[in-house]
Design a protein around this motif. Sequence first.
Motif, PDB file in Angstrom:
ATOM      1  N   PRO A 144       0.819  -1.221   0.000  1.00 37.60           N
ATOM      2  CA  PRO A 144       0.000   0.000   0.000  1.00 37.60           C
ATOM      3  C   PRO A 144       0.851   1.269   0.000  1.00 37.60           C
ATOM      4  O   PRO A 144       0.562   2.215  -0.736  1.00 37.60           O
ATOM      5  N   LEU A 145       1.925   1.254   0.772  1.00 37.47           N
ATOM      6  CA  LEU A 145       2.771   2.445   0.825  1.00 37.47           C
ATOM      7  C   LEU A 145       3.393   2.721  -0.545  1.00 37.47           C
ATOM      8  O   LEU A 145       3.429   3.866  -1.012  1.00 37.47           O
ATOM      9  N   GLY A 146       3.855   1.667  -1.199  1.00 38.98           N
ATOM     10  CA  GLY A 146       4.440   1.823  -2.534  1.00 38.98           C
ATOM     11  C   GLY A 146       3.430   2.367  -3.521  1.00 38.98           C
ATOM     12  O   GLY A 146       3.743   3.257  -4.325  1.00 38.98           O
ATOM     13  N   ALA A 149       2.850   5.999  -2.749  1.00 34.48           N
ATOM     14  CA  ALA A 149       3.998   6.819  -3.136  1.00 34.48           C
ATOM     15  C   ALA A 149       4.063   6.974  -4.650  1.00 34.48           C
ATOM     16  O   ALA A 149       4.447   8.027  -5.160  1.00 34.48           O
ATOM     17  N   GLY A 150       3.668   5.916  -5.384  1.00 35.85           N
ATOM     18  CA  GLY A 150       3.685   6.008  -6.839  1.00 35.85           C
ATOM     19  C   GLY A 150       2.558   6.860  -7.379  1.00 35.85           C
ATOM     20  O   GLY A 150       2.599   7.323  -8.512  1.00 35.85           O
ATOM     21  N   THR A 151       1.527   7.038  -6.579  1.00 36.18           N
ATOM     22  CA  THR A 151       0.354   7.785  -7.056  1.00 36.18           C
ATOM     23  C   THR A 151       0.421   9.248  -6.649  1.00 36.18           C
ATOM     24  O   THR A 151       0.132  10.133  -7.447  1.00 36.18           O
ATOM     25  N   THR A 208       6.679   0.676 -10.146  1.00 37.08           N
ATOM     26  CA  THR A 208       5.695  -0.010 -10.980  1.00 37.08           C
ATOM     27  C   THR A 208       4.437   0.839 -11.113  1.00 37.08           C
ATOM     28  O   THR A 208       3.863   0.962 -12.191  1.00 37.08           O
ATOM     29  N   THR A 209       4.029   1.448 -10.012  1.00 33.12           N
ATOM     30  CA  THR A 209       2.825   2.277 -10.051  1.00 33.12           C
ATOM     31  C   THR A 209       3.014   3.457 -10.987  1.00 33.12           C
ATOM     32  O   THR A 209       2.124   3.825 -11.738  1.00 33.12           O
ATOM     33  N   ARG A 210       4.226   4.007 -10.975  1.00 39.98           N
ATOM     34  CA  ARG A 210       4.481   5.156 -11.844  1.00 39.98           C
ATOM     35  C   ARG A 210       4.488   4.777 -13.311  1.00 39.98           C
ATOM     36  O   ARG A 210       4.300   5.627 -14.169  1.00 39.98           O
ATOM     37  N   LYS A 211       4.720   3.507 -13.594  1.00 43.27           N
ATOM     38  CA  LYS A 211       4.792   3.100 -14.997  1.00 43.27           C
ATOM     39  C   LYS A 211       3.415   2.938 -15.635  1.00 43.27           C
ATOM     40  O   LYS A 211       3.314   2.704 -16.827  1.00 43.27           O
ATOM     41  N   LEU A 212       2.371   3.071 -14.838  1.00 40.20           N
ATOM     42  CA  LEU A 212       1.017   2.964 -15.409  1.00 40.20           C
ATOM     43  C   LEU A 212       0.824   4.047 -16.469  1.00 40.20           C
ATOM     44  O   LEU A 212       1.166   5.201 -16.254  1.00 40.20           O
ATOM     45  N   ILE A 239      -2.149  -1.783 -12.308  1.00 39.98           N
ATOM     46  CA  ILE A 239      -0.786  -2.256 -12.040  1.00 39.98           C
ATOM     47  C   ILE A 239      -0.779  -3.659 -11.468  1.00 39.98           C
ATOM     48  O   ILE A 239       0.289  -4.233 -11.268  1.00 39.98           O
ATOM     49  N   ILE A 240      -1.954  -4.224 -11.207  1.00 37.96           N
ATOM     50  CA  ILE A 240      -1.988  -5.445 -10.401  1.00 37.96           C
ATOM     51  C   ILE A 240      -1.158  -6.591 -11.002  1.00 37.96           C
ATOM     52  O   ILE A 240      -0.495  -7.323 -10.282  1.00 37.96           O
ATOM     53  N   THR A 241      -1.140  -6.697 -12.331  1.00 38.91           N
ATOM     54  CA  THR A 241      -0.380  -7.803 -12.920  1.00 38.91           C
ATOM     55  C   THR A 241       1.119  -7.591 -12.731  1.00 38.91           C
ATOM     56  O   THR A 241       1.852  -8.525 -12.420  1.00 38.91           O
ATOM     57  N   ASP A 242       1.566  -6.348 -12.919  1.00 37.91           N
ATOM     58  CA  ASP A 242       2.989  -6.075 -12.713  1.00 37.91           C
ATOM     59  C   ASP A 242       3.352  -6.198 -11.239  1.00 37.91           C
ATOM     60  O   ASP A 242       4.439  -6.663 -10.886  1.00 37.91           O
TER      61      ASP A 242
END
Lengths: 321, 304
Positions: A144-146, A149-151, A208-212, A239-242
């Motif tokens: 969740p923190l990641g 942070a990515g969002t 990974t979240t930022r790569k969306l 992002i769930i699959t990554d």
Amino acid sequence: MAKRQWFSVRKPLKPKQRFVLTIMSFILPLLVWSAVSYLPFLWHPKMEVTSPGDVAYLKVGMLVDRDVFERESATLQESGGTLPEGVRANPVYLPAPHEVAIAFYTAFTTEPKRRNEKWLHESLWDSIQVIFWGFFLSSLIGVPLGILAGTYDVISRLTEPFVEFFRYLPAPAFGALAVAILGIHEAPKIAIIFIGTFFQQVLIVSNTTRKLDPSLLEAALTLGADRLSLLFKVVIPGIITDLYKDLRILLGWAWTYLIVAELIGTSSGITWFITQQARYKNFDNVYAAIMMIGIIGLTTDILLARLGKRIFPWEKAAARA
Amino acid sequence: MSIVELPSYLEQSDKVRDRFTRLKQRPVILEVDQLSKQFDTPQGSVTALNKVSFKTHRREFVCVIGPSGCGKSTLIRILAGLENESSGRVMLDGNVVHGPGPDRGMVFQGYTLFPWLTVKKNVMFGLERSGKGRVPSETEAMQWIELVGLEKFANSYPHQLSGGMKQRVAIARALANQPRILLMDEPFGALDAQTRAKMQSYLMDIWKNIDITILFITHDLDEAIYLADRILVLKAHPGEVQELIEVPVPQPRSPEQLLSPEFLATKKRLEDLIHPPEANVEINGDHLNMVRMVALDDEVSSVF
Ligand SMILES: Nc1ncnc2c1ncn2[C@@H]1O[C@H](COP(=O)(O)OP(=O)(O)OP(=O)(O)O)[C@@H](O)[C@H]1O
Ligand SMILES: [Mg+2]
């Protein structure tokens, strides 16, 4: 078509070719190991004594360096005593494949040396539990923190610089501290796995979240998505699959911290088994135990990959694109 | 080139003129007023749009055309609320808009379907966001999917669809929110010519049958003339309105009109605006400085 292309750049091979190579990747190291073990002229730096002759300190079954053995033989030849006899052998730390194969079975069936010691399967189960809890607790907070942070830049700025710093601190360095705080049993070991995983996890998940693809967020905005649904209906499913792939890789890393973690406090689990067997010079058991870790790790990863294909039916798209 | 004298693109038949008079009496849906946009870049400030003003009327089809980099995408992104204007304002139904909202639907050039949702769930996305329940959303979504002829694929995932089908889903998804205006940024740019022609007629059919105003960006002159009531021509550096052309080709449109005199006259005008004749001299007047690289005695020594 007819001609098989083994070395085309970035072109996938045919399924059959892949299968052959997969098998080969295991067979090749096994072949090297077998060759070194079963072909005496290849290496075999020792002599296993079959009859000591007149050399005082030799005993049957003893392993001596070959040059020592030859020197003794040469001295005896001059002085005219009975020559020692022996066969070429590998050092005790390199058992042959068949010995390790047998150990795979006997390690489970051999009773522990002392009453209060654990059977191998019990030790393995302890290790798996340590891994599980360390990884689970880390993911519970780290994922969740990641994602946050990515969002949200504000959370990224607030956490990532410190996390970035902390991830350079080697997890084992916290061993003594963990024991002092958490006692000598499972808790400090779980803590080491946690420290080893958590900080990497936050950074990897936020990346990974930022790569969306941002255009998915824009599309959602023009469809009337509010802030909460952007996070829960776009970012997370997007992002769930990554994320799942990341977690599989991180789980592999968690295993690498296991050995260090289990040496902390009272040695336990598979590490205790390995150190114990090494002390008795049962190196076949040591190899078998190390391989068991590999087998457990690889099997869980394959199972998780299979499971992933089931729970994410749209995943093939990503593989093709 | 043409031996036949073309009419002026400004010449309109009585029917067409009458239609435009009535069109301009319809209520204004979108009003863009003195819209400017500067981007701050490390090289300094770049003016992407400079005082762009225009109006679109209800159920009008407006195409935006202009050379690459003239700010077409910037304009449509500001209209959608995805980018902030530097000055000026955008009004929808007379109210100034801020930020994105479901009253302005958008179809992007890249396929922005959610890969983890089936076609049906993609179309339901906006409906559910507007607070409609699952069941009514689903029924409504199916109606939109039928409208674009994809009911057989309602339960497929986007990766199982062709490019044209994906874009039809994207249109259905945008329309399902019943926006006041549909913004489309080169939606058919990535499609092959045949699919593109089909998509154009689908879009025309949809436009004729539902209450929707469309603002459509393209760089294809034929597409612009074929689809649009009026064409907004932008020029680059800075992006400014060059002309708002009333297309003299009568409605309803059909592919045969692609060779009609009105069509060709409009196309000639657009070509003159977008590739000015002076600029062409430099490129067309000279040949490339080529050296023969095929031997004279080669088996194929000449391509003629
Ligand atoms: N985020 C940005 N930051 C800086 N400059 C930008 C940005 N977005 C666009 N620009 C500049 O604004 C101008 C207009 O860009 P825009 O993408 O709107 O053009 P366009 O008409 O859509 O071009 P094309 O036909 O190639 O799609 C360009 O000069 C571009 O370099
Ligand atoms: Mg553009």
